[in-house]
Enzyme design. Structure first.
Site, PDB file in Angstrom:
ATOM      1  N   ARG A 122       0.806  -1.208   0.000  1.00 29.28           N
ATOM      2  CA  ARG A 122       0.000   0.000   0.000  1.00 29.28           C
ATOM      3  C   ARG A 122       0.846   1.269   0.000  1.00 29.28           C
ATOM      4  O   ARG A 122       0.605   2.184  -0.790  1.00 29.28           O
ATOM      5  CB  ARG A 122      -0.948   0.018   1.213  1.00 29.28           C
ATOM      6  CG  ARG A 122      -2.223  -0.756   1.020  1.00 29.28           C
ATOM      7  CD  ARG A 122      -2.692  -1.382   2.308  1.00 29.28           C
ATOM      8  NE  ARG A 122      -1.707  -2.316   2.842  1.00 29.28           N
ATOM      9  CZ  ARG A 122      -1.594  -3.576   2.396  1.00 29.28           C
ATOM     10  NH1 ARG A 122      -2.398  -4.029   1.487  1.00 29.28           N
ATOM     11  NH2 ARG A 122      -0.675  -4.377   2.889  1.00 29.28           N
ATOM     12  N   THR A 123       1.828   1.352   0.893  1.00 31.12           N
ATOM     13  CA  THR A 123       2.598   2.589   1.005  1.00 31.12           C
ATOM     14  C   THR A 123       3.359   2.873  -0.284  1.00 31.12           C
ATOM     15  O   THR A 123       3.310   3.991  -0.820  1.00 31.12           O
ATOM     16  CB  THR A 123       3.576   2.507   2.191  1.00 31.12           C
ATOM     17  OG1 THR A 123       2.838   2.259   3.387  1.00 31.12           O
ATOM     18  CG2 THR A 123       4.353   3.804   2.341  1.00 31.12           C
ATOM     19  N   LYS A 151      25.661  -5.838  -1.790  1.00 29.11           N
ATOM     20  CA  LYS A 151      27.103  -6.003  -1.970  1.00 29.11           C
ATOM     21  C   LYS A 151      27.904  -5.341  -0.847  1.00 29.11           C
ATOM     22  O   LYS A 151      29.123  -5.425  -0.820  1.00 29.11           O
ATOM     23  CB  LYS A 151      27.539  -5.404  -3.309  1.00 29.11           C
ATOM     24  CG  LYS A 151      26.816  -5.971  -4.522  1.00 29.11           C
ATOM     25  CD  LYS A 151      27.217  -5.203  -5.783  1.00 29.11           C
ATOM     26  CE  LYS A 151      26.440  -5.678  -6.991  1.00 29.11           C
ATOM     27  NZ  LYS A 151      26.791  -4.886  -8.214  1.00 29.11           N
ATOM     28  N   ARG A 172      11.638   3.749   2.825  1.00 29.05           N
ATOM     29  CA  ARG A 172      11.306   2.858   3.939  1.00 29.05           C
ATOM     30  C   ARG A 172      12.528   2.008   4.251  1.00 29.05           C
ATOM     31  O   ARG A 172      13.182   1.504   3.334  1.00 29.05           O
ATOM     32  CB  ARG A 172      10.115   1.959   3.618  1.00 29.05           C
ATOM     33  CG  ARG A 172       9.924   0.848   4.665  1.00 29.05           C
ATOM     34  CD  ARG A 172       8.645   0.077   4.452  1.00 29.05           C
ATOM     35  NE  ARG A 172       7.496   0.900   4.809  1.00 29.05           N
ATOM     36  CZ  ARG A 172       6.245   0.433   4.841  1.00 29.05           C
ATOM     37  NH1 ARG A 172       5.986  -0.825   4.511  1.00 29.05           N
ATOM     38  NH2 ARG A 172       5.247   1.226   5.180  1.00 29.05           N
ATOM     39  N   HIS A 200       5.842   6.060  11.336  1.00 21.26           N
ATOM     40  CA  HIS A 200       5.281   5.955   9.993  1.00 21.26           C
ATOM     41  C   HIS A 200       4.462   7.216   9.747  1.00 21.26           C
ATOM     42  O   HIS A 200       3.226   7.186   9.730  1.00 21.26           O
ATOM     43  CB  HIS A 200       4.401   4.700   9.890  1.00 21.26           C
ATOM     44  CG  HIS A 200       4.122   4.271   8.481  1.00 21.26           C
ATOM     45  ND1 HIS A 200       4.299   5.094   7.401  1.00 21.26           N
ATOM     46  CD2 HIS A 200       3.661   3.094   7.975  1.00 21.26           C
ATOM     47  CE1 HIS A 200       3.976   4.457   6.298  1.00 21.26           C
ATOM     48  NE2 HIS A 200       3.578   3.241   6.610  1.00 21.26           N
TER      49      HIS A 200
END
Length: 377
Positions: A122-123, A151, A172, A200
């Site tokens: 959703r985000t 890496k 995020r 959030h």
């Protein structure tokens, strides 16, 4: 004599073997130390080098405090926004709904990056759709394993490289405080799309928008939060976001997932009323204006046995709503697992699908705010 000679030879080989094993162990330890000093571990404790030696750790700081998390801009957080500024963001979201064509070219010529080091549906999709609807272009990734971080590239280097290409970064990350750190190493604005179990902020904006839309106000509401209150960054952010509006909170969670002291101390400091419960009862529901359900987040647990014990501890069923208030609305940041039974979906008090849709407009408003785009332009 021959046997003694044979024993001496065996003793020499034994000593050589021990020495070789010790050398091998030292080599492994040295390799680990080099990696720890120069690389960012993708899931564990991570050292993120910075020019002035700042260190961010999954087990250390959480952006130093709730007040260090971002919201609409790199330097502000939900607590820093005044009631007037929150009202302005909500007004922009309403204007976007009413006049979508007015905003269709607001980000024309701009490129925005979505950097999702953690899974999201959703985000990520709502941010990317928001950019597209504003006329911008999106680059980025949704799987960190396909990037140079796998890496050993540090977060600092990733942010600096991406900053060469874009006008705004939406990020995020699994580390608490990562968005705050990113904002300190680049001049490109950063929107925090979630940092570990910390905050959030964009979810909080869409939650505030949804609450205002369904209740007609934000003041003096009773909000019941249910489920994973320990790791749930959405509930942590919502407490901060609602702190301007004199709420009463009910925290419903098992002891293993109860609201952390940091958030309760925040409530105490700001004079916010709250009660804690371990039982999820109809009596609590019947006192509630906003019922905020959360899932138990398997990915936050290191002990899977503990997860199994608590994953289905609270389940909202439709019959539990029979005596609830008419204005009650059920919110959930999603995804849902088992905590809301499917028979609730057809109840007019279920609002979580509409809530997710509201995220599109709230995030368009946030992007406009970050980029300094006026609704009157």
């Amino acid at each position: 004599m021959a046997r003694r000679t044979k024993d001496n030879v065996w003793d020499k080989f034994s000593r050589i073997g021990v020495i070789l094993v010790l050398l091998y162990v030292m080599f492994i330890i040295l390799g680990f130390a080099v990696r720890l000093l120069f690389f960012s571990d993708e899931r564990g404790t991570s050292i993120i080098p910075e020019g002035n030696g700042v260190v961010a750790s999954a087990e250390g700081t959480s952006a130093q405090s709730t007040a260090a998390s971002e919201t609409a801009t790199t330097n502000e957080n939900i607590l820093d926004l005044s009631v007037e500024e929150l009202d302005e963001l909500i007004a922009t979201a309403n204007d976007i709904i009413a006049n979508p064509k007015k905003y269709s070219e607001k980000c024309r010529g701009l490129k925005l990056a979505t950097l999702f080091f953690e899974p999201s549906t959703r985000t990520r999709l709502s941010f990317e759709t928001a950019v597209n609807r504003l006329g911008g272009r999106v680059i980025g990734f949704s799987d960190a394993s396909t990037t140079s971080s796998s890496k050993g590239e540090t977060l600092k280097d990733t942010i600096l490289m991406v900053s060469n290409y874009v006008d705004l970064i939406i990020m995020r990350h699994h580390l608490e405080g990562a968005a705050r750190y990113a904002s300190e190493v680049t001049d490109v604005p950063i929107i925090n799309a979630g940092d570990g179990a910390n905050q959030h902020p964009s979810q909080t904006m869409l939650d505030l928008y949804s609450i205002r839309k369904t209740q007609g106000k934000l003041d003096n509401l009773t909000i019941t939060m249910v489920g994973d209150l320990k790791y749930g960054r959405t509930v942590h952010s919502l407490i901060v976001g609602m702190s301007h509006f004199h709420p009463t909170f009910h925290f419903v969670a098992p002891n293993e997932l109860r609201m952390p002291d940091e958030q309760k101390n925040f409530c105490d400091k700001h004079g916010l009323k709250y009660e804690e419960h371990t039982d999820f009862t109809e009596d609590i529901i019947n006192q509630t204006d906003i019922l905020y359900m959360t899932r138990v987040q398997r990915e936050r647990f290191t002990d899977l046995e503990e997860y199994e014990r608590v994953k289905n501890v609270y389940i909202l069923r439709n019959d539990m709503l029979r005596n609830s208030r008419e204005n009650l609305r059920i919110l959930h940041p999603l995804p849902r697992v088992n905590e809301i039974a499917y028979d609730v979906d057809d109840n007019p008090k279920a609002y979580y699908i509409q809530q997710a849709r509201n995220g599109l407009f709230a995030r368009q408003a946030i992007i406009c705010e970050v980029l300094g785009i006026s609704i009157d332009e």
